[in-house]
Design a protein around this motif. Structure first.
Motif, PDB file in Angstrom:
ATOM      1  N   VAL A  30      -6.950  16.900  -2.669  1.00 12.67           N
ATOM      2  CA  VAL A  30      -7.512  16.179  -1.459  1.00 12.67           C
ATOM      3  C   VAL A  30      -7.656  14.848  -1.677  1.00 12.67           C
ATOM      4  CG1 VAL A  30      -9.076  16.503   0.352  1.00 12.67           C
ATOM      5  CG2 VAL A  30      -8.095  18.649  -0.606  1.00 12.67           C
ATOM      6  N   GLU A  31      -8.444  14.629  -2.573  1.00 15.77           N
ATOM      7  CA  GLU A  31      -8.850  13.295  -2.864  1.00 15.77           C
ATOM      8  C   GLU A  31      -7.747  12.277  -3.192  1.00 15.77           C
ATOM      9  OE1 GLU A  31      -9.099  10.281  -5.936  1.00 15.77           O
ATOM     10  OE2 GLU A  31      -9.835  12.180  -6.773  1.00 15.77           O
ATOM     11  N   GLU A  32      -6.756  12.597  -4.030  1.00 16.33           N
ATOM     12  CA  GLU A  32      -5.531  11.839  -4.247  1.00 16.33           C
ATOM     13  C   GLU A  32      -4.562  11.807  -3.019  1.00 16.33           C
ATOM     14  OE1 GLU A  32      -5.250  12.654  -9.165  1.00 16.33           O
ATOM     15  OE2 GLU A  32      -4.147  14.219  -7.621  1.00 16.33           O
ATOM     16  N   THR A  33      -4.504  12.866  -2.425  1.00 16.32           N
ATOM     17  CA  THR A  33      -3.634  12.588  -1.227  1.00 16.32           C
ATOM     18  C   THR A  33      -4.297  11.747  -0.158  1.00 16.32           C
ATOM     19  OG1 THR A  33      -3.011  14.840  -1.461  1.00 16.32           O
ATOM     20  CG2 THR A  33      -2.565  13.935   0.512  1.00 16.32           C
ATOM     21  N   LEU A  34      -5.550  11.913   0.142  1.00 23.27           N
ATOM     22  CA  LEU A  34      -6.340  10.999   1.275  1.00 23.27           C
ATOM     23  C   LEU A  34      -6.226   9.500   0.555  1.00 23.27           C
ATOM     24  CD1 LEU A  34      -9.245  12.831   2.482  1.00 23.27           C
ATOM     25  CD2 LEU A  34      -7.323  12.271   3.495  1.00 23.27           C
ATOM     26  N   ALA A  35      -6.216   9.216  -0.877  1.00 27.96           N
ATOM     27  CA  ALA A  35      -6.436   7.782  -1.454  1.00 27.96           C
ATOM     28  C   ALA A  35      -4.835   7.354  -1.375  1.00 27.96           C
ATOM     29  CB  ALA A  35      -7.002   7.930  -2.880  1.00 27.96           C
ATOM     30  N   MET A  36      -4.153   8.104  -1.422  1.00 23.44           N
ATOM     31  CA  MET A  36      -2.631   7.433  -1.295  1.00 23.44           C
ATOM     32  C   MET A  36      -2.133   7.263   0.134  1.00 23.44           C
ATOM     33  SD  MET A  36      -1.578   6.671  -4.507  1.00 23.44           S
ATOM     34  CE  MET A  36       0.293   6.811  -4.430  1.00 23.44           C
ATOM     35  N   SER A  37      -2.724   7.750   1.027  1.00 20.54           N
ATOM     36  CA  SER A  37      -2.330   7.624   2.552  1.00 20.54           C
ATOM     37  C   SER A  37      -2.266   6.364   2.996  1.00 20.54           C
ATOM     38  CB  SER A  37      -3.096   8.718   3.325  1.00 20.54           C
ATOM     39  OG  SER A  37      -4.507   7.972   3.230  1.00 20.54           O
ATOM     40  N   GLY A  38      -3.139   5.514   2.518  1.00 19.51           N
ATOM     41  CA  GLY A  38      -3.194   4.204   2.967  1.00 19.51           C
ATOM     42  C   GLY A  38      -3.761   3.738   4.548  1.00 19.51           C
ATOM     43  N   TYR A  39      -4.306   5.136   4.923  1.00 20.89           N
ATOM     44  CA  TYR A  39      -4.784   4.799   6.188  1.00 20.89           C
ATOM     45  C   TYR A  39      -6.105   4.408   6.303  1.00 20.89           C
ATOM     46  CZ  TYR A  39      -0.879   8.009   7.845  1.00 20.89           C
ATOM     47  OH  TYR A  39       0.265   8.421   8.106  1.00 20.89           O
ATOM     48  N   THR A  40      -6.421   3.330   7.251  1.00 20.26           N
ATOM     49  CA  THR A  40      -7.750   2.645   7.344  1.00 20.26           C
ATOM     50  C   THR A  40      -8.649   3.923   8.133  1.00 20.26           C
ATOM     51  OG1 THR A  40      -7.045   1.895   9.375  1.00 20.26           O
ATOM     52  CG2 THR A  40      -6.660   0.514   7.516  1.00 20.26           C
ATOM     53  N   ILE A  41      -8.089   4.801   8.742  1.00 21.52           N
ATOM     54  CA  ILE A  41      -9.065   5.708   9.545  1.00 21.52           C
ATOM     55  C   ILE A  41      -9.445   6.991   8.857  1.00 21.52           C
ATOM     56  CG2 ILE A  41      -8.046   4.869  11.851  1.00 21.52           C
ATOM     57  CD1 ILE A  41      -6.144   7.529  11.487  1.00 21.52           C
ATOM     58  N   VAL A  52      -9.575   4.712  -0.358  1.00 22.43           N
ATOM     59  CA  VAL A  52      -8.343   4.441  -0.116  1.00 22.43           C
ATOM     60  C   VAL A  52      -8.057   2.970  -0.041  1.00 22.43           C
ATOM     61  CG1 VAL A  52      -6.770   4.772   2.026  1.00 22.43           C
ATOM     62  CG2 VAL A  52      -8.468   6.536   1.674  1.00 22.43           C
ATOM     63  N   GLN A  53      -8.863   2.235   0.217  1.00 26.69           N
ATOM     64  CA  GLN A  53      -8.691   0.595   0.290  1.00 26.69           C
ATOM     65  C   GLN A  53      -8.418   0.385  -1.213  1.00 26.69           C
ATOM     66  OE1 GLN A  53     -12.034  -2.365   0.219  1.00 26.69           O
ATOM     67  NE2 GLN A  53     -11.045  -3.152   2.403  1.00 26.69           N
ATOM     68  N   ARG A  54      -9.264   0.906  -2.101  1.00 20.11           N
ATOM     69  CA  ARG A  54      -8.913   0.489  -3.555  1.00 20.11           C
ATOM     70  C   ARG A  54      -7.652   0.810  -4.012  1.00 20.11           C
ATOM     71  NH1 ARG A  54     -14.681   1.081  -3.396  1.00 20.11           N
ATOM     72  NH2 ARG A  54     -14.508   3.463  -4.092  1.00 20.11           N
ATOM     73  N   SER A  55      -7.312   1.926  -3.641  1.00 23.23           N
ATOM     74  CA  SER A  55      -5.868   2.289  -3.887  1.00 23.23           C
ATOM     75  C   SER A  55      -4.770   1.572  -3.362  1.00 23.23           C
ATOM     76  CB  SER A  55      -5.630   3.841  -3.547  1.00 23.23           C
ATOM     77  OG  SER A  55      -6.558   4.768  -4.231  1.00 23.23           O
ATOM     78  N   ALA A  56      -4.969   1.248  -2.154  1.00 26.45           N
ATOM     79  CA  ALA A  56      -3.932   0.307  -1.397  1.00 26.45           C
ATOM     80  C   ALA A  56      -4.067  -1.032  -2.276  1.00 26.45           C
ATOM     81  CB  ALA A  56      -4.314  -0.050  -0.064  1.00 26.45           C
ATOM     82  N   ILE A  57      -4.945  -1.562  -2.513  1.00 25.73           N
ATOM     83  CA  ILE A  57      -5.072  -2.937  -3.431  1.00 25.73           C
ATOM     84  C   ILE A  57      -4.404  -2.818  -4.725  1.00 25.73           C
ATOM     85  CG2 ILE A  57      -6.624  -4.574  -4.581  1.00 25.73           C
ATOM     86  CD1 ILE A  57      -8.685  -4.091  -2.201  1.00 25.73           C
ATOM     87  N   HIS A  58      -4.713  -1.517  -5.436  1.00 24.54           N
ATOM     88  CA  HIS A  58      -4.086  -1.394  -6.624  1.00 24.54           C
ATOM     89  C   HIS A  58      -2.642  -1.320  -6.515  1.00 24.54           C
ATOM     90  CE1 HIS A  58      -3.344   0.446 -10.630  1.00 24.54           C
ATOM     91  NE2 HIS A  58      -2.424   1.201 -10.089  1.00 24.54           N
ATOM     92  N   TYR A  59      -2.015  -0.818  -5.693  1.00 23.72           N
ATOM     93  CA  TYR A  59      -0.497  -0.666  -5.474  1.00 23.72           C
ATOM     94  C   TYR A  59       0.120  -2.126  -5.025  1.00 23.72           C
ATOM     95  CZ  TYR A  59       0.045   4.225  -6.869  1.00 23.72           C
ATOM     96  OH  TYR A  59      -0.010   5.186  -7.543  1.00 23.72           O
ATOM     97  N   ALA A  70       0.750  -1.144   0.112  1.00 23.88           N
ATOM     98  CA  ALA A  70      -0.036   0.085   0.101  1.00 23.88           C
ATOM     99  C   ALA A  70       0.890   1.239   0.202  1.00 23.88           C
ATOM    100  CB  ALA A  70      -0.867  -0.152   1.084  1.00 23.88           C
ATOM    101  N   PRO A  71       0.510   2.385  -0.593  1.00 26.72           N
ATOM    102  CA  PRO A  71       1.342   3.444  -0.730  1.00 26.72           C
ATOM    103  C   PRO A  71       1.187   4.396   0.510  1.00 26.72           C
ATOM    104  CG  PRO A  71      -0.788   3.822  -2.113  1.00 26.72           C
ATOM    105  CD  PRO A  71      -0.912   2.624  -1.375  1.00 26.72           C
ATOM    106  N   PHE A  72       2.008   5.362   0.244  1.00 31.44           N
ATOM    107  CA  PHE A  72       1.954   6.615   1.285  1.00 31.44           C
ATOM    108  C   PHE A  72       1.830   7.676   0.587  1.00 31.44           C
ATOM    109  CE2 PHE A  72       6.130   4.998   0.916  1.00 31.44           C
ATOM    110  CZ  PHE A  72       6.863   6.283   0.587  1.00 31.44           C
TER     111      PHE A  72
END
Length: 331
Positions: free
Chosen positions: A233-244, A254-261, A188-190
């Motif tokens: 804002v959407e891209e920054t949050l999506a790449m954060s990888g945080y579950t919260i 965020v979850q789908r971005s983590a799965i993509h990476y 997952a990204p940051f």
């Protein structure tokens, strides 16, 4: 730097947190600041410093803050990350310096490319790309343009990301660069990795989808700034990888971005997930499930508020009944 901090889009988002003015005074201050800026600066200057301010405030600063948190408190950060420890950034100074250097270089390149294209547009057509006037756009016009721009950007981003950068046999050079830079680390990204890609693939799917759509529509520049802020804002949050990350829908993004990476780009090519769901490339929590959960959450809130209102009304009726009975007994 004076132009950067005089941008009304900057003061508009930070102003309410720093002052206790009413909405009308905020709007008046915003209009006065915007009018002064437009009358004192060329449109190209407003454009370049506007996009730079938005990307610094809504991407670079939050990304550096979350990076500091992840590096300083890794044991805590891994508990709130998709993928746990595998999603943490590197902690050695050399890797972080290289990563930050690439991000700053890409930030400069994207800003320079957009500024150069906008300047060329002015030279050819003798007018700015976006309407840069003291007249503010109307709410209904803003809503329509925001909806069109977000939809067009999502469509272009999905197809470029999927067919050019991941499955494009005719674009192997771009695809390989994207894989070797953006997907160099499995997991997952940051947030800082949002712009840690090769410049050309980055321009293809992080810059062109929104900018090209905006050039074709040519909205007011404040509307363009608003859409750019939403996307950043959407891209920054999506790449954060945080579950919260707050919000059911944003949490799904965020979850789908983590799965993509984590999957090296085998699924989840869009931002919001709708085109992935339609095309069958979605993996993880489905976008429709997010919408259903969000709707159910609001229904629960609505039901609880109704029950509270009913309880308050019952108490009021009881108080009125007691008062009327006391008056009758006293008479």
């Amino acid at each position: 730097m004076d132009v950067l901090f005089s941008l009304p889009i900057f003061t508009y988002f930070l102003g309410p947190a720093l002052t206790s003015w009413s909405t009308s005074l905020n709007l008046l201050f915003f209009y006065m600041t915007w009018s002064t800026l437009v009358l004192s600066q060329p449109p190209i200057v407003v454009h370049i410093f506007g996009i730079l301010a938005i990307r610094i405030v809504f991407f670079l600063v939050p990304s550096l803050a979350t990076l500091l948190f992840d590096v300083s408190l890794p044991s805590l950060a891994e508990t709130i990350k998709h993928g746990g420890r595998s999603a943490l950034p590197p902690r050695d100074a050399a890797s972080l310096a290289k990563l930050l250097g690439l991000v700053l270089l890409n930030l400069a390149i994207v800003t320079a490319i957009e500024g150069g294209l906008s300047f060329a547009f002015i030279l050819v057509f003798h007018e700015p790309v976006f309407k840069t006037t003291t007249t503010l756009p109307l709410p209904w016009g803003i809503f329509k343009h925001v909806l069109v721009l977000l939809s067009a950007r999502e469509t272009l981003l999905y197809y470029i990301h999927r067919f050019v950068l991941h499955n494009g046999k005719s674009y192997r050079w771009l695809s390989r660069r994207h894989q070797s830079y953006a997907h160099a680390k499995a997991g997952a990204p940051f947030s800082l990795r949002l712009m840690a890609d090769h410049p050309l693939p980055l321009l293809c799917y992080r810059f062109l989808p929104l900018y090209l759509s905006a050039v074709l529509l040519r909205p007011h520049i404040l509307t363009y700034f608003l859409v750019l802020t939403i996307c950043t804002v959407e891209e920054t949050l999506a790449m954060s990888g945080y579950t919260i990350v707050p919000g059911i829908i944003m949490g799904g993004v965020v979850q789908r971005s983590a799965i993509h990476y984590a999957g090296k780009g085998t699924s989840n090519y869009g931002s919001w997930g709708m085109l992935d769901w339609v095309s069958g490339t979605s993996k993880g929590r489905d976008v429709l499930d997010d919408v259903k959960k969000e709707a159910e959450k609001h229904r629960v809130k609505e039901r609880s508020s109704k029950r509270i209102d009913q309880g308050v009304n019952a108490v009021r009726e009881g108080v009125k009944t007691r008062r009327s009975s006391r008056k009758k007994s006293s008479q």
